[in-house]
Each structure stands twice: as C-alpha cells, then as structure tokens.
Motif scaffolding. Structure first.
Motif, PDB file in Angstrom:
ATOM      1  N   LEU A  34       0.771  -1.361  -0.070  1.00 19.89           N
ATOM      2  CA  LEU A  34       0.058  -0.022  -0.096  1.00 19.89           C
ATOM      3  C   LEU A  34       0.791   1.281   0.002  1.00 19.89           C
ATOM      4  CD1 LEU A  34      -2.672  -0.673   2.747  1.00 19.89           C
ATOM      5  CD2 LEU A  34      -2.816  -1.232   0.385  1.00 19.89           C
ATOM      6  N   SER A  35       0.226   2.355  -0.670  1.00 12.50           N
ATOM      7  CA  SER A  35       0.865   3.631  -0.429  1.00 12.50           C
ATOM      8  C   SER A  35       0.254   4.408   0.534  1.00 12.50           C
ATOM      9  CB  SER A  35       0.490   4.523  -1.774  1.00 12.50           C
ATOM     10  OG  SER A  35       1.031   3.895  -3.176  1.00 12.50           O
ATOM     11  N   ALA A  36       0.787   5.578   0.641  1.00 18.70           N
ATOM     12  CA  ALA A  36       0.068   6.483   1.672  1.00 18.70           C
ATOM     13  C   ALA A  36      -1.017   7.012   1.234  1.00 18.70           C
ATOM     14  CB  ALA A  36       1.093   7.577   1.947  1.00 18.70           C
ATOM     15  N   MET A  37      -2.239   7.212   2.235  1.00 19.74           N
ATOM     16  CA  MET A  37      -3.200   7.754   1.610  1.00 19.74           C
ATOM     17  C   MET A  37      -3.087   8.977   0.791  1.00 19.74           C
ATOM     18  SD  MET A  37      -5.958   7.603   4.707  1.00 19.74           S
ATOM     19  CE  MET A  37      -7.451   7.823   4.097  1.00 19.74           C
ATOM     20  N   THR A  40      -1.172  12.446   1.589  1.00 23.06           N
ATOM     21  CA  THR A  40      -0.421  12.377   2.888  1.00 23.06           C
ATOM     22  C   THR A  40       1.110  12.644   2.352  1.00 23.06           C
ATOM     23  OG1 THR A  40      -1.967  10.948   3.859  1.00 23.06           O
ATOM     24  CG2 THR A  40       0.056  11.157   4.723  1.00 23.06           C
ATOM     25  N   THR A  41       1.665  11.876   1.597  1.00 25.14           N
ATOM     26  CA  THR A  41       2.931  12.382   1.385  1.00 25.14           C
ATOM     27  C   THR A  41       3.525  13.716   0.920  1.00 25.14           C
ATOM     28  OG1 THR A  41       3.048  10.122   0.428  1.00 25.14           O
ATOM     29  CG2 THR A  41       5.187  11.469  -0.118  1.00 25.14           C
ATOM     30  N   ASN A  42       2.711  14.183   0.318  1.00 21.73           N
ATOM     31  CA  ASN A  42       2.680  15.807  -0.118  1.00 21.73           C
ATOM     32  C   ASN A  42       2.744  16.707   1.229  1.00 21.73           C
ATOM     33  OD1 ASN A  42       2.786  15.228  -2.811  1.00 21.73           O
ATOM     34  ND2 ASN A  42       0.960  16.057  -3.214  1.00 21.73           N
ATOM     35  N   GLY A 118       3.488   8.186   6.228  1.00 21.33           N
ATOM     36  CA  GLY A 118       2.096   7.990   5.431  1.00 21.33           C
ATOM     37  C   GLY A 118       1.896   6.507   5.071  1.00 21.33           C
ATOM     38  N   GLU A 119       3.010   5.767   4.888  1.00 17.72           N
ATOM     39  CA  GLU A 119       2.716   4.314   4.316  1.00 17.72           C
ATOM     40  C   GLU A 119       2.614   3.356   5.861  1.00 17.72           C
ATOM     41  OE1 GLU A 119       4.246   6.289   2.389  1.00 17.72           O
ATOM     42  OE2 GLU A 119       3.573   5.531   0.571  1.00 17.72           O
ATOM     43  N   LEU A 120       3.214   3.884   6.673  1.00 12.89           N
ATOM     44  CA  LEU A 120       2.985   3.079   8.110  1.00 12.89           C
ATOM     45  C   LEU A 120       1.771   3.425   8.608  1.00 12.89           C
ATOM     46  CD1 LEU A 120       6.512   4.368   9.803  1.00 12.89           C
ATOM     47  CD2 LEU A 120       5.858   1.958   8.843  1.00 12.89           C
ATOM     48  N   GLY A 180       4.567   0.362   0.830  1.00 13.28           N
ATOM     49  CA  GLY A 180       5.207   0.743  -0.265  1.00 13.28           C
ATOM     50  C   GLY A 180       6.173   1.755   0.071  1.00 13.28           C
ATOM     51  N   TYR A 181       7.278   1.950  -0.856  1.00 11.24           N
ATOM     52  CA  TYR A 181       7.826   3.321  -0.777  1.00 11.24           C
ATOM     53  C   TYR A 181       9.269   3.198   0.128  1.00 11.24           C
ATOM     54  CZ  TYR A 181       8.476   8.425  -0.214  1.00 11.24           C
ATOM     55  OH  TYR A 181       8.811   9.844  -0.091  1.00 11.24           O
ATOM     56  N   ILE A 182       8.795   2.754   1.355  1.00  7.01           N
ATOM     57  CA  ILE A 182       9.776   3.097   2.547  1.00  7.01           C
ATOM     58  C   ILE A 182      10.783   1.998   2.452  1.00  7.01           C
ATOM     59  CG2 ILE A 182       8.229   4.431   3.635  1.00  7.01           C
ATOM     60  CD1 ILE A 182       8.015   2.154   5.812  1.00  7.01           C
ATOM     61  N   LYS A 194      12.143   7.139  -3.373  1.00  7.36           N
ATOM     62  CA  LYS A 194      11.458   8.376  -4.279  1.00  7.36           C
ATOM     63  C   LYS A 194      10.017   8.369  -4.519  1.00  7.36           C
ATOM     64  CE  LYS A 194      15.850   9.610  -4.755  1.00  7.36           C
ATOM     65  NZ  LYS A 194      17.046   8.833  -5.307  1.00  7.36           N
ATOM     66  N   ARG A 195       9.540   9.641  -4.939  1.00  8.78           N
ATOM     67  CA  ARG A 195       8.193   9.596  -5.153  1.00  8.78           C
ATOM     68  C   ARG A 195       7.749   8.773  -6.305  1.00  8.78           C
ATOM     69  NH1 ARG A 195       5.677  14.036  -2.973  1.00  8.78           N
ATOM     70  NH2 ARG A 195       4.158  12.828  -3.118  1.00  8.78           N
ATOM     71  N   GLY A 196       6.309   8.204  -5.892  1.00  5.91           N
ATOM     72  CA  GLY A 196       5.841   7.074  -6.624  1.00  5.91           C
ATOM     73  C   GLY A 196       6.385   5.725  -6.334  1.00  5.91           C
ATOM     74  N   GLY A 197       7.310   5.626  -5.336  1.00  7.49           N
ATOM     75  CA  GLY A 197       8.066   4.420  -5.081  1.00  7.49           C
ATOM     76  C   GLY A 197       7.332   3.041  -4.608  1.00  7.49           C
ATOM     77  N   SER A 198       5.989   3.077  -4.353  1.00 11.99           N
ATOM     78  CA  SER A 198       5.566   2.100  -3.950  1.00 11.99           C
ATOM     79  C   SER A 198       5.235   1.095  -5.342  1.00 11.99           C
ATOM     80  CB  SER A 198       4.057   2.262  -3.603  1.00 11.99           C
ATOM     81  OG  SER A 198       4.020   3.205  -2.353  1.00 11.99           O
ATOM     82  N   ASP A 199       5.324   1.414  -6.410  1.00 10.15           N
ATOM     83  CA  ASP A 199       5.389   0.505  -7.606  1.00 10.15           C
ATOM     84  C   ASP A 199       6.744  -0.231  -7.758  1.00 10.15           C
ATOM     85  OD1 ASP A 199       2.985   2.094  -8.359  1.00 10.15           O
ATOM     86  OD2 ASP A 199       4.292   3.302  -9.782  1.00 10.15           O
ATOM     87  N   TYR A 200       7.605   0.678  -7.207  1.00  5.13           N
ATOM     88  CA  TYR A 200       9.066  -0.106  -7.168  1.00  5.13           C
ATOM     89  C   TYR A 200       9.278  -1.311  -5.997  1.00  5.13           C
ATOM     90  CZ  TYR A 200      13.895   0.481  -8.336  1.00  5.13           C
ATOM     91  OH  TYR A 200      15.422   0.195  -8.769  1.00  5.13           O
TER      92      TYR A 200
HETATM   93  N1  ASP Z   1       3.348   7.912  -0.941  1.00  7.35           N
HETATM   94  C1  ASP Z   1       4.615   7.865  -1.998  1.00  7.35           C
HETATM   95  C2  ASP Z   1       4.478   9.120  -2.954  1.00  7.35           C
HETATM   96  O1  ASP Z   1       3.118   9.821  -2.892  1.00  7.35           O
HETATM   97  C3  ASP Z   1       4.956   6.572  -2.801  1.00  7.35           C
HETATM   98  C4  ASP Z   1       3.541   6.080  -3.895  1.00  7.35           C
HETATM   99  O2  ASP Z   1       2.532   6.933  -3.690  1.00  7.35           O
HETATM  100  O3  ASP Z   1       4.052   5.302  -4.683  1.00  7.35           O
HETATM  101  O4  ASP Z   1       5.261   9.332  -3.569  1.00  7.35           O
END
Ligand code: ASP
Ligand code: ADP
Ligand code: MG
Length: 436
Positions: A34-37, A40-42, A118-120, A180-182, A194-200
């Motif tokens: 899961l990503s953050a809601m 939230t990361t912003n 956020g992810e926690l 994800g992400y962390i 890095k941003r968007g890292g949950s896919d990774y």
């Molecule tokens: N929460 C992180 C972000 O907003 C990671 C992700 O959503 O993939 O970048």
C-alpha cells in the motif's frame, strides 16, 4: 503468490479502504503493497520543509491539520469501539512522533523518517480494518527487509534473504500487507524509493520471491497511449513489452515509477496495470512478449536541462567523449539523451544538483551552453516491425513544433525529441493527432 500494489487514491478514504477489502478478499495468497493515503506524502513533505526551515509554528499547524484529517478517516473507517480505539492509539503514537520534531534537532534523516509515516499509517489502519471485519492478515514491516545500497539502488540480495524468513514466520497466512515506498539505506537509516516508489516496492518484492504476477492497481484503466492529464481522447494499451513499458515509465508516464519495470523484467514476471474504480477493465499487461504493432504510446518528462559541449578538438579526438562522460560519472549524474556532430555534443540531464561543478570541469576543455526548462517527449513502440515510414509519420505530426534535439537508434523502442517545456502540450496533442 501474487503481489498487488494499491496507490494513494485506492486507499484515499475510508470508503475506498472498504472497497479494497472486498477486492482482495478472495482467499488467494497475496502480498498487498500500500501507498500512503492520497495527499499524505505531499503533506509530510510540507511538514518536513517547514521543520527544516525552522518554521516550527507552521509545522505544528500542518501536523494538526493532518491529524484532524486522519481522525475523520478512522471514524468513518471503523464501526466497532475496539477498532476505533486501536485507530486512535495508532494516530496518537504517529502524531506525537511528528510533534516531537517541533522540539528537536532536525536533519535530512529526520525528514526521511517523517516521509515514512504515510505508508506506516495507511497499512496499519487497513490492517485493523481487516481485523475488525474478521479477515486474517499479517502486517509485514517493510523496514525489516527493504533496503537500498550506497548507490541508492535496491539491495536485491539483502531483500531476498530478509523477506523470506519474514514470510516463513506465518506458514498459514494467505494475506500479507506491507508498506510501499519506504526502506532502509546502506547505513540502516529510514529512507525511501523516491516519489511514486510504491510501484518499485511491488516489483522488487515480486522479483525477490519470484512471484507469478505483479499487479499495480491505480485510478486509471492501464497505460494510456498519451498523457491523459494533458491530452483528451487517450486510450489504454492492452499489451506492452518490458522494454516499451520501461521507456514510458522512465520518460514520464506517471502511472509507473521510472525504474520499477527492471526487477520484474529481470525475473520475467508479468506486470498488470489495473483500475480499482473499474476492476473488470482489462488494463495493460506488461511482459516479455513483443507485439507487432508500430507506434504504441507517447510520454513526456519535464525538468530537463540540455548541455551543449563544443570543442575544436572533438573531431577525430578519441578519448574526448570518455573525458566528458567521466565528469558526469564522477558527479553521479545520469545522462538521458545524447546527440553528436563533428564539433559538438549535446546531452540532457534531469538531476542538476551538481551542474555547477560539472560545468566548471567541462569548461576546462570545451565551450559550454546550458539550456533549462526543457521536456523530453518520447515516442515508444516496436519500430523494427515497421521499418519504413514511422520516422516520417512522427516528424510529419511534429512539422509545426520547433525541436531542440532528436535521438533515435539507441533502441528499437524509442524515438526521443527535446522541446521547450512551454511546447509540451502542443507536442503531445500534435502527436496524438498524427499518430493515433
Ligand atoms: N506515497 C509515496 C508518494 O506519494 C509513494 C507512492 O505513492 O508510490 O510518492
Ligand atoms: P497511484 O497513486 O495509484 O500510484 P499515480 O497518480 O502515481 O497513481 O498514477 C496514475 C496516474 O498517472 C493517472 O491518474 C494518470 O493521470 C497518470 N498518467 C500519466 N501518464 C499516463 C499514461 N500514459 N497512462 C495512464 N496514466 C497516466
Ligand atoms: Mg504512483
């Protein structure tokens, strides 16, 4: 075991978490990332920025606002007092942790710890919800196995060796939830992909356990042929090869993290892009299969800087390009596009952190011109299948757009052009009209 990753909008509200629980409750073994809601990361970035600037009062306000938002979420998410109490305790512990930074020293390490919240939060909140509705799940702490090395690349060996025992602790579990992400870095500190890292995270875990399929669930029905945020009338692409998807992700198709295809490609694991709002839609399958079509999609990457390097000594001077590239290598600055002529080479970078130092070193033996605010537009497909005509089609579509650089031939999947960022929209629209 499949990996299913759900992005920010898929867990963006209590209602979305309720639907998500239904979507994943089919008894098939899976790891859910899961990503953050969404948002939230912003918010956490803003909090970190305020703390870094010693604007503690501003940080306190931002933290209180975020806290309020989550208080509302838990009231809507849970219907039993027991679950609500657990949710409240969770928020209390995370938000008092955040507030502690308004009284303490603040460095880049603390900033990363803040970004991890956020992810926690999203994973724990969702795990408690599953518990409330009596769906068994295990919350896997990503910080126990996700790790990057000193070059900020995933440490695949470490991850493989450490995730397996975590999973083996629960031989009967079918549903794992993780962040994800962390991750942790080479020094063991909290860091991120890095941003968007949950896919990774999803593709790295998929590769580490040799999963049979990785699913990236988001708010759109697959990879579209053009950027839907910029161009009307785009459509989803049913199939892409790993190479095609990797080029699109790297060159700006936001639906995928720039480098998340590689781990799946290395282990030949298909990646499926699916829509949580429309689960029955076919989406996109990314695999080793190459389909015969010619031009498939277009993507754009902003924030590009071009460096034009001129030297009287370049012609016939072997070693010139090596001398140039060594400078970029020393400053760990990747080059995206390159074109050469007899007297000059133009190249592009997106990381300008060390640009001044690079410029100084280059100026010792060349004349340098730097251009900023540029966009790479990348046209992706299997061009070998259609040997003639596609270059004409691309450049015919672009006949009214001034082009700063062109790159083709590096792979059979990509033609890239560089334009002024002000022309990005016009370029994407022109390509949509001319190619699809
Ligand atoms: N929460 C992180 C972000 O907003 C990671 C992700 O959503 O993939 O970048
Ligand atoms: P998530 O939060 O689920 O990770 P993202 O916002 O990171 O979702 O990615 C999905 C978004 O990517 C879509 O809503 C869409 O606006 C954007 N996007 C940009 N380019 C493309 C593309 N070529 N195909 C599909 N979506 C794209
Ligand atoms: Mg994303």
């Amino acid at each position: 075991m499949k990996i299913l990753k759900f992005g920010g909008t898929s867990v963006g509200s209590a209602e979305r978490m309720h639907s998500l629980a239904k979507l994943i409750n089919d008894n098939a073994p899976k790891i859910v990332v899961l990503s953050a809601m969404s948002g939230t990361t912003n918010n956490l970035v803003e909090i970190g920025t305020a703390l870094y600037a010693k604007e503690n009062d501003k940080a306190k306000v931002l933290i209180n606002d975020l806290d309020k938002k989550y208080q509302t979420v838990i009231k809507q998410l849970y219907s039993t007092d027991a679950a609500l109490k657990k949710g409240q305790e969770l928020l209390e512990s995370h938000f008092s942790y955040l507030r502690s930074f308004t009284m303490d020293m603040f460095t880049i390490n603390e900033e990363r710890a803040i970004l991890a919240q956020g992810e926690l939060l999203s994973t724990a909140l969702f795990h408690y919800y599953l518990e409330e509705i009596k769906i068994d799940s295990v919350l896997l702490p990503a910080l126990n196995f996700m790790r990057i090395d000193e070059n900020e690349e995933p440490d695949m060996k470490y991850i493989e060796t450490n995730i397996k025992p975590e999973l083996q602790k629960y031989p009967n579990a079918k549903l794992f939830i993780t962040q994800g992400y962390i991750c942790r870095n080479a020094f063991g500190e909290i860091d991120n992909l890095k941003r968007g890292g949950s896919d990774y995270t999803a593709t790295i875990i998929g590769a580490a356990i040799q999963s049979e399929e990785i699913q990236i669930w988001t708010d759109i029905d697959g990879m579209h042929n053009n950027d839907p945020r910029v161009v009307d009338k785009t459509h989803p692409i049913a199939e892409l090869s790993f190479d095609e998807a990797a080029e699109l992700a790297y060159f700006g198709a936001k639906i995928l993290h720039p480098t998340c295809i590689l781990p799946a490609q290395m282990k030949n694991i298909p990646v499926r892009l699916l829509n949580t709002m429309q689960p029955e839609a076919k989406g996109t399958v990314i695999s080793s299969k190459t389909t015969g079509d010619s031009i498939k999609a277009v993507a754009a990457k902003d924030g590009i800087t071009a460096i034009n390097i001129k030297s009287g000594r370049m012609l016939l001077a072997y070693g010139f390009l090596r001398a140039v590239f060594e400078i970029f290598e020393r400053y760990k600055t990747p080059i995206d596009m390159i074109t050469t002529s007899e007297v000059a080479v133009s190249l592009t970078i997106d990381n300008t952190k060390n640009l001044e130092a690079i410029r100084k070193e280059l100026e010792e033996f060349c004349i340098i011109e730097v251009d900023t605010d540029l966009t790479i537009v990348c046209i992706v497909g299997s061009f070998a299948a259609e040997k003639q005509g596609y270059a004409f089609r691309i450049f015919d579509a672009l006949k009214n757009i001034p082009i700063r650089m062109i790159s083709y031939g590096g792979s059979e999947n990509n033609v890239s052009i560089l334009v002024d960022s002000k022309l990005k929209k016009d370029t994407l629209i022109a390509l949509n009209k001319g190619l699809f």
